[in-house]
Design a protein around this motif. Structure first.
Motif, PDB file in Angstrom:
ATOM      1  N   ILE A   5      -6.219  -3.538  10.323  1.00 52.49           N
ATOM      2  CA  ILE A   5      -6.919  -4.743   9.873  1.00 52.49           C
ATOM      3  C   ILE A   5      -6.743  -4.929   8.372  1.00 52.49           C
ATOM      4  O   ILE A   5      -6.451  -6.036   7.900  1.00 52.49           O
ATOM      5  CB  ILE A   5      -8.416  -4.680  10.258  1.00 52.49           C
ATOM      6  N   VAL A   6      -6.887  -3.868   7.600  1.00 49.96           N
ATOM      7  CA  VAL A   6      -6.723  -3.926   6.151  1.00 49.96           C
ATOM      8  C   VAL A   6      -5.286  -4.335   5.819  1.00 49.96           C
ATOM      9  O   VAL A   6      -5.045  -5.174   4.938  1.00 49.96           O
ATOM     10  CB  VAL A   6      -7.101  -2.578   5.495  1.00 49.96           C
ATOM     11  N   ALA A   7      -4.310  -3.775   6.526  1.00 49.12           N
ATOM     12  CA  ALA A   7      -2.909  -4.118   6.284  1.00 49.12           C
ATOM     13  C   ALA A   7      -2.652  -5.584   6.621  1.00 49.12           C
ATOM     14  O   ALA A   7      -1.943  -6.294   5.878  1.00 49.12           O
ATOM     15  CB  ALA A   7      -1.992  -3.207   7.095  1.00 49.12           C
ATOM     16  N   SER A   8      -3.206  -6.069   7.700  1.00 50.02           N
ATOM     17  CA  SER A   8      -3.039  -7.472   8.092  1.00 50.02           C
ATOM     18  C   SER A   8      -3.641  -8.411   7.055  1.00 50.02           C
ATOM     19  O   SER A   8      -3.039  -9.434   6.692  1.00 50.02           O
ATOM     20  CB  SER A   8      -3.684  -7.731   9.454  1.00 50.02           C
ATOM     21  N   ALA A  10      -4.146  -7.737   3.897  1.00 50.16           N
ATOM     22  CA  ALA A  10      -3.337  -7.627   2.676  1.00 50.16           C
ATOM     23  C   ALA A  10      -2.064  -8.463   2.789  1.00 50.16           C
ATOM     24  O   ALA A  10      -1.671  -9.163   1.846  1.00 50.16           O
ATOM     25  CB  ALA A  10      -2.988  -6.170   2.400  1.00 50.16           C
ATOM     26  N   ILE A  11      -1.418  -8.417   3.939  1.00 49.96           N
ATOM     27  CA  ILE A  11      -0.208  -9.222   4.148  1.00 49.96           C
ATOM     28  C   ILE A  11      -0.550 -10.706   4.129  1.00 49.96           C
ATOM     29  O   ILE A  11       0.179 -11.520   3.545  1.00 49.96           O
ATOM     30  CB  ILE A  11       0.483  -8.821   5.470  1.00 49.96           C
ATOM     31  N   LEU A  12      -1.666 -11.078   4.726  1.00 48.35           N
ATOM     32  CA  LEU A  12      -2.102 -12.466   4.726  1.00 48.35           C
ATOM     33  C   LEU A  12      -2.369 -12.958   3.305  1.00 48.35           C
ATOM     34  O   LEU A  12      -1.929 -14.044   2.910  1.00 48.35           O
ATOM     35  CB  LEU A  12      -3.358 -12.633   5.592  1.00 48.35           C
ATOM     36  N   VAL A  13      -3.074 -12.179   2.504  1.00 47.29           N
ATOM     37  CA  VAL A  13      -3.380 -12.541   1.117  1.00 47.29           C
ATOM     38  C   VAL A  13      -2.082 -12.655   0.316  1.00 47.29           C
ATOM     39  O   VAL A  13      -1.908 -13.586  -0.468  1.00 47.29           O
ATOM     40  CB  VAL A  13      -4.354 -11.523   0.486  1.00 47.29           C
ATOM     41  N   ALA A  14      -1.158 -11.711   0.514  1.00 51.43           N
ATOM     42  CA  ALA A  14       0.118 -11.760  -0.201  1.00 51.43           C
ATOM     43  C   ALA A  14       0.900 -13.021   0.185  1.00 51.43           C
ATOM     44  O   ALA A  14       1.500 -13.680  -0.675  1.00 51.43           O
ATOM     45  CB  ALA A  14       0.939 -10.508   0.095  1.00 51.43           C
ATOM     46  N   GLY A  15       0.899 -13.388   1.460  1.00 46.28           N
ATOM     47  CA  GLY A  15       1.600 -14.579   1.914  1.00 46.28           C
ATOM     48  C   GLY A  15       1.017 -15.857   1.337  1.00 46.28           C
ATOM     49  O   GLY A  15       1.748 -16.742   0.884  1.00 46.28           O
TER      50      GLY A  15
END
Length: 144
Positions: A5-8, A10-15
């Protein structure tokens, strides 16, 4: 599971951050081009910078009575006014823009040109500098 969940997130915020940065760069480039005028070609004019036309100049534009029979014989005829989106009817007063040969209801194009001195279809500047006899004969209309 928490790591996923944390990785998802983080990827969403980066995108989203990347998307916003790209958007800001594009908008910044557009505004710098508009203000500097460096990349504008000599014939290119932004609609927002086109001035309005005076009532006196608008009255100089050629007008005609719409005739359905004549329009059917022309290849490039339009059947509706793009300003009001209503079909032309026989006998209605219409105006022809000399620079591009687009036609509109008189009232519609008059109110448009008071705001912006360009054709609503192709954005060509309205040229009133021509003499009435020098309009293209291919239009096939009796101008007044």
């Amino acid at each position: 599971m928490v790591v996923e969940i944390v990785a998802s997130v983080a990827i969403l915020v980066a995108g989203v951050t990347l998307f916003v940065l790209i958007h800001v760069c594009i908008i910044g480039r557009t505004f710098s081009t508009i203000t500097s005028g460096a990349s504008m070609q000599s014939g290119t004019i932004l609609i927002s910078r086109i001035g309005s036309m005076s009532q006196e100049d608008i009255k100089k534009l050629p007008s005609y009575d719409f005739n359905m029979e004549e329009q059917k014989s022309l290849e490039k005829s339009t059947s509706e006014c793009v300003v009001c989106l209503e079909k032309f009817k026989s006998g209605e007063k219409c105006k022809l823009l000399p620079s591009c040969n687009h036609s509109f209801h008189c009232e519609c194009i008059d109110s448009w040109l008071v705001k912006t001195g360009a054709c609503p279809i192709c954005r060509a500047l309205v040229d009133i500098g021509r003499e009435e006899g020098s309009f293209p004969s291919e239009v096939g209309l009796e101008l007044r």
